[in-house]
Design a protein around this motif. Sequence first.
Motif, PDB file in Angstrom:
ATOM      1  N   GLY A  56      -8.138  30.417  18.262  1.00  0.00           N
ATOM      2  CA  GLY A  56      -7.873  29.245  17.440  1.00  0.00           C
ATOM      3  C   GLY A  56      -7.238  28.115  18.226  1.00  0.00           C
ATOM      4  N   LEU A  57      -6.320  28.458  19.128  1.00  0.00           N
ATOM      5  CA  LEU A  57      -5.640  27.427  19.916  1.00  0.00           C
ATOM      6  C   LEU A  57      -6.607  26.700  20.833  1.00  0.00           C
ATOM      7  CD1 LEU A  57      -3.114  25.977  20.923  1.00  0.00           C
ATOM      8  CD2 LEU A  57      -2.750  27.889  22.516  1.00  0.00           C
ATOM      9  N   PHE A  58      -7.349  27.436  21.652  1.00  0.00           N
ATOM     10  CA  PHE A  58      -8.199  26.784  22.642  1.00  0.00           C
ATOM     11  C   PHE A  58      -9.417  26.110  22.019  1.00  0.00           C
ATOM     12  CE2 PHE A  58      -5.931  29.697  25.587  1.00  0.00           C
ATOM     13  CZ  PHE A  58      -5.396  28.710  26.410  1.00  0.00           C
ATOM     14  N   ASP A  71       1.484  22.725  22.973  1.00  0.00           N
ATOM     15  CA  ASP A  71       0.499  23.807  22.971  1.00  0.00           C
ATOM     16  C   ASP A  71       0.923  24.950  23.881  1.00  0.00           C
ATOM     17  OD1 ASP A  71      -1.211  22.552  21.153  1.00  0.00           O
ATOM     18  OD2 ASP A  71      -2.224  21.446  22.740  1.00  0.00           O
ATOM     19  N   ALA A  72       1.682  24.616  24.935  1.00  0.00           N
ATOM     20  CA  ALA A  72       2.177  25.681  25.816  1.00  0.00           C
ATOM     21  C   ALA A  72       3.131  26.598  25.058  1.00  0.00           C
ATOM     22  CB  ALA A  72       2.875  25.079  27.036  1.00  0.00           C
ATOM     23  N   TRP A  73       3.965  25.991  24.188  1.00  0.00           N
ATOM     24  CA  TRP A  73       4.858  26.814  23.372  1.00  0.00           C
ATOM     25  C   TRP A  73       4.069  27.606  22.336  1.00  0.00           C
ATOM     26  CZ3 TRP A  73       8.481  29.888  22.644  1.00  0.00           C
ATOM     27  CH2 TRP A  73       8.914  30.253  21.353  1.00  0.00           C
ATOM     28  N   ILE A  74       3.050  26.984  21.737  1.00  0.00           N
ATOM     29  CA  ILE A  74       2.222  27.725  20.785  1.00  0.00           C
ATOM     30  C   ILE A  74       1.623  28.952  21.470  1.00  0.00           C
ATOM     31  CG2 ILE A  74       0.134  27.660  19.366  1.00  0.00           C
ATOM     32  CD1 ILE A  74       0.664  24.729  18.823  1.00  0.00           C
ATOM     33  N   PHE A  75       1.123  28.777  22.689  1.00  0.00           N
ATOM     34  CA  PHE A  75       0.533  29.880  23.458  1.00  0.00           C
ATOM     35  C   PHE A  75       1.549  31.003  23.655  1.00  0.00           C
ATOM     36  CE2 PHE A  75      -0.530  32.023  27.426  1.00  0.00           C
ATOM     37  CZ  PHE A  75      -1.897  32.243  27.308  1.00  0.00           C
ATOM     38  N   ILE A  76       2.760  30.641  24.100  1.00  0.00           N
ATOM     39  CA  ILE A  76       3.803  31.641  24.350  1.00  0.00           C
ATOM     40  C   ILE A  76       4.311  32.231  23.031  1.00  0.00           C
ATOM     41  CG2 ILE A  76       6.141  31.979  25.252  1.00  0.00           C
ATOM     42  CD1 ILE A  76       5.483  29.702  27.265  1.00  0.00           C
ATOM     43  N   GLY A  77       4.521  31.361  22.043  1.00  0.00           N
ATOM     44  CA  GLY A  77       5.012  31.829  20.749  1.00  0.00           C
ATOM     45  C   GLY A  77       4.071  32.815  20.094  1.00  0.00           C
ATOM     46  N   PHE A 140       6.870  25.814  14.281  1.00  0.00           N
ATOM     47  CA  PHE A 140       5.563  25.201  14.064  1.00  0.00           C
ATOM     48  C   PHE A 140       5.647  24.193  12.914  1.00  0.00           C
ATOM     49  CE2 PHE A 140       3.281  29.275  15.743  1.00  0.00           C
ATOM     50  CZ  PHE A 140       3.761  29.001  17.019  1.00  0.00           C
ATOM     51  N   ASN A 141       4.532  23.517  12.624  1.00  0.00           N
ATOM     52  CA  ASN A 141       4.527  22.546  11.533  1.00  0.00           C
ATOM     53  C   ASN A 141       4.540  23.253  10.177  1.00  0.00           C
ATOM     54  OD1 ASN A 141       1.738  23.170  10.869  1.00  0.00           O
ATOM     55  ND2 ASN A 141       1.134  21.880  12.588  1.00  0.00           N
ATOM     56  N   TRP A 142       4.783  22.462   9.114  1.00  0.00           N
ATOM     57  CA  TRP A 142       4.975  23.059   7.793  1.00  0.00           C
ATOM     58  C   TRP A 142       3.727  23.772   7.279  1.00  0.00           C
ATOM     59  CZ3 TRP A 142       9.439  24.202   5.952  1.00  0.00           C
ATOM     60  CH2 TRP A 142      10.568  23.455   6.304  1.00  0.00           C
ATOM     61  N   ALA A 143       2.556  23.211   7.585  1.00  0.00           N
ATOM     62  CA  ALA A 143       1.325  23.863   7.125  1.00  0.00           C
ATOM     63  C   ALA A 143       1.173  25.235   7.766  1.00  0.00           C
ATOM     64  CB  ALA A 143       0.118  22.985   7.448  1.00  0.00           C
ATOM     65  N   ALA A 144       1.472  25.329   9.063  1.00  0.00           N
ATOM     66  CA  ALA A 144       1.386  26.608   9.759  1.00  0.00           C
ATOM     67  C   ALA A 144       2.441  27.581   9.253  1.00  0.00           C
ATOM     68  CB  ALA A 144       1.537  26.399  11.268  1.00  0.00           C
ATOM     69  N   ILE A 145       3.626  27.080   8.939  1.00  0.00           N
ATOM     70  CA  ILE A 145       4.678  27.943   8.392  1.00  0.00           C
ATOM     71  C   ILE A 145       4.224  28.552   7.067  1.00  0.00           C
ATOM     72  CG2 ILE A 145       7.009  27.961   7.412  1.00  0.00           C
ATOM     73  CD1 ILE A 145       7.739  25.801   9.495  1.00  0.00           C
ATOM     74  N   GLY A 146       3.620  27.718   6.211  1.00  0.00           N
ATOM     75  CA  GLY A 146       3.121  28.230   4.943  1.00  0.00           C
ATOM     76  C   GLY A 146       2.084  29.316   5.122  1.00  0.00           C
ATOM     77  N   TRP A 178      -5.503  36.564  11.034  1.00  0.00           N
ATOM     78  CA  TRP A 178      -4.859  35.440  10.379  1.00  0.00           C
ATOM     79  C   TRP A 178      -4.404  34.387  11.396  1.00  0.00           C
ATOM     80  CZ3 TRP A 178      -4.703  35.345   5.062  1.00  0.00           C
ATOM     81  CH2 TRP A 178      -3.979  34.306   4.475  1.00  0.00           C
ATOM     82  N   GLY A 179      -4.104  34.823  12.586  1.00  0.00           N
ATOM     83  CA  GLY A 179      -3.639  33.895  13.608  1.00  0.00           C
ATOM     84  C   GLY A 179      -4.632  32.798  13.932  1.00  0.00           C
ATOM     85  N   ALA A 180      -5.922  33.059  13.753  1.00  0.00           N
ATOM     86  CA  ALA A 180      -6.914  32.020  14.002  1.00  0.00           C
ATOM     87  C   ALA A 180      -6.698  30.842  13.055  1.00  0.00           C
ATOM     88  CB  ALA A 180      -8.329  32.581  13.838  1.00  0.00           C
ATOM     89  N   LEU A 181      -6.362  31.126  11.796  1.00  0.00           N
ATOM     90  CA  LEU A 181      -6.077  30.078  10.821  1.00  0.00           C
ATOM     91  C   LEU A 181      -4.760  29.377  11.150  1.00  0.00           C
ATOM     92  CD1 LEU A 181      -6.849  32.083   7.528  1.00  0.00           C
ATOM     93  CD2 LEU A 181      -8.416  30.575   8.776  1.00  0.00           C
ATOM     94  N   LEU A 182      -3.753  30.186  11.419  1.00  0.00           N
ATOM     95  CA  LEU A 182      -2.405  29.658  11.624  1.00  0.00           C
ATOM     96  C   LEU A 182      -2.330  28.768  12.858  1.00  0.00           C
ATOM     97  CD1 LEU A 182       0.824  31.774  11.190  1.00  0.00           C
ATOM     98  CD2 LEU A 182       0.617  30.127  13.039  1.00  0.00           C
ATOM     99  N   VAL A 183      -2.918  29.217  13.945  1.00  0.00           N
ATOM    100  CA  VAL A 183      -2.752  28.492  15.208  1.00  0.00           C
ATOM    101  C   VAL A 183      -3.622  27.235  15.241  1.00  0.00           C
ATOM    102  CG1 VAL A 183      -2.972  28.674  17.708  1.00  0.00           C
ATOM    103  CG2 VAL A 183      -2.034  30.576  16.397  1.00  0.00           C
ATOM    104  N   TRP A 184      -4.824  27.307  14.668  1.00  0.00           N
ATOM    105  CA  TRP A 184      -5.623  26.092  14.525  1.00  0.00           C
ATOM    106  C   TRP A 184      -4.797  25.035  13.779  1.00  0.00           C
ATOM    107  CZ3 TRP A 184     -10.663  24.308  15.619  1.00  0.00           C
ATOM    108  CH2 TRP A 184     -11.051  23.164  14.930  1.00  0.00           C
ATOM    109  N   THR A 185      -4.137  25.466  12.706  1.00  0.00           N
ATOM    110  CA  THR A 185      -3.329  24.559  11.898  1.00  0.00           C
ATOM    111  C   THR A 185      -2.101  24.072  12.660  1.00  0.00           C
ATOM    112  OG1 THR A 185      -4.097  25.711   9.917  1.00  0.00           O
ATOM    113  CG2 THR A 185      -2.136  24.336   9.681  1.00  0.00           C
ATOM    114  N   ALA A 186      -1.515  24.944  13.471  1.00  0.00           N
ATOM    115  CA  ALA A 186      -0.352  24.545  14.262  1.00  0.00           C
ATOM    116  C   ALA A 186      -0.704  23.433  15.248  1.00  0.00           C
ATOM    117  CB  ALA A 186       0.206  25.752  15.013  1.00  0.00           C
ATOM    118  N   HIS A 187      -1.941  23.464  15.761  1.00  0.00           N
ATOM    119  CA  HIS A 187      -2.363  22.415  16.705  1.00  0.00           C
ATOM    120  C   HIS A 187      -2.833  21.156  15.992  1.00  0.00           C
ATOM    121  CE1 HIS A 187      -4.154  20.524  20.269  1.00  0.00           C
ATOM    122  NE2 HIS A 187      -5.167  20.218  19.474  1.00  0.00           N
TER     123      HIS A 187
END
Length: 321
Positions: A56-58, A71-77, A140-146, A178-187
């Motif tokens: 999702g991130l890349f 995005d580097a933090w998203i990757f590590i997180g 992360f942003n609020w949408a990703a937190i939700g 689920w991470g595919a949804l969450l991380v796409w949204t985080a970016h």
Amino acid sequence: MPEGAQAPETTGSVADAYRGNWVDRYAPEFAKPYFRLSRLDRPIGTWLLLLPCWWGLFLAIAATGEPRLFDAWIFIGCGLGAILMRGAGCTWNDITDRGIDGSVARTASRPIPSGAVSATQALAWAVAQSLTAFLILLTFNWAAIGLGILALLPVAVYPFAKRFTWWPQIFLGLAFNWGALLVWTAHTGSLGWPAVLLYVAGMAWTLFYDTIYAHQDREDDALIGVKSTARLFGDATPKALAVFLCAAVTLMGLAVIAAIPRGEIATMVVALAGPWAMGWHMFWQLRQVDLNDHPLLLRLFRSNRDAGLLPVLIFAAACLV
């Protein structure tokens, strides 16, 4: 545990762990049962939870053309979160399955049925891991937190699925991808169709690899009445695996097409190599499958780390085009 069965040693390695893993060799004795609850001695599950996050991130970076320092933090997180949430999920699974695991040869040596920890101690450990993961999610942003909070629902339900459906692997897929949804949204800041397609592609991949894995327990599951796709398909499993393979490749390809803007032909061509590469690896697994060779089934299951890593590397390369 069946009557007359000998209880496994509480300090011994879990049956399906890697031999000589770091938990068995280096972890303090007091920590070993808790690390085994978290499957830190069996890292493949962490990889299978993590890789859809990196998909999702890349893919999001390739789609937007806007890599950011965050995005580097998203990757590590994602890596830290995968360790923690896989650990919490597995601990919860062992708590709910404590009455079943002692009757299955592969799981009887796990910490709760073996007596190494109590269910109460395990629950405290699950809560501690979940709260630590929540602290990471709050960055992360609020949408990703939700979305991260919503992820608790399939995680909570999955351990019970094998009691009421022949398709518990679908519930595993709901949780593990689920991470595919969450991380796409985080970016990107919002959920999009490419992420949904990527998510469903991951579910098809989960059906593929976990059906292979479930054949190790097919006989024990039949004796105790636990359902699985391995029991559902039986000797017709290779045909079902072929369907899951095709679905995973097609859906991931559609996710790429939906994500990459029109006109970015070179980026799209590179990114489309991701699902094809994973598909070829899955096809190789399918050709190797012997449903009666349990060590082989475990090796094939574990090889899905490499299958899922291929799209990560290729999507990352597409970001550079």
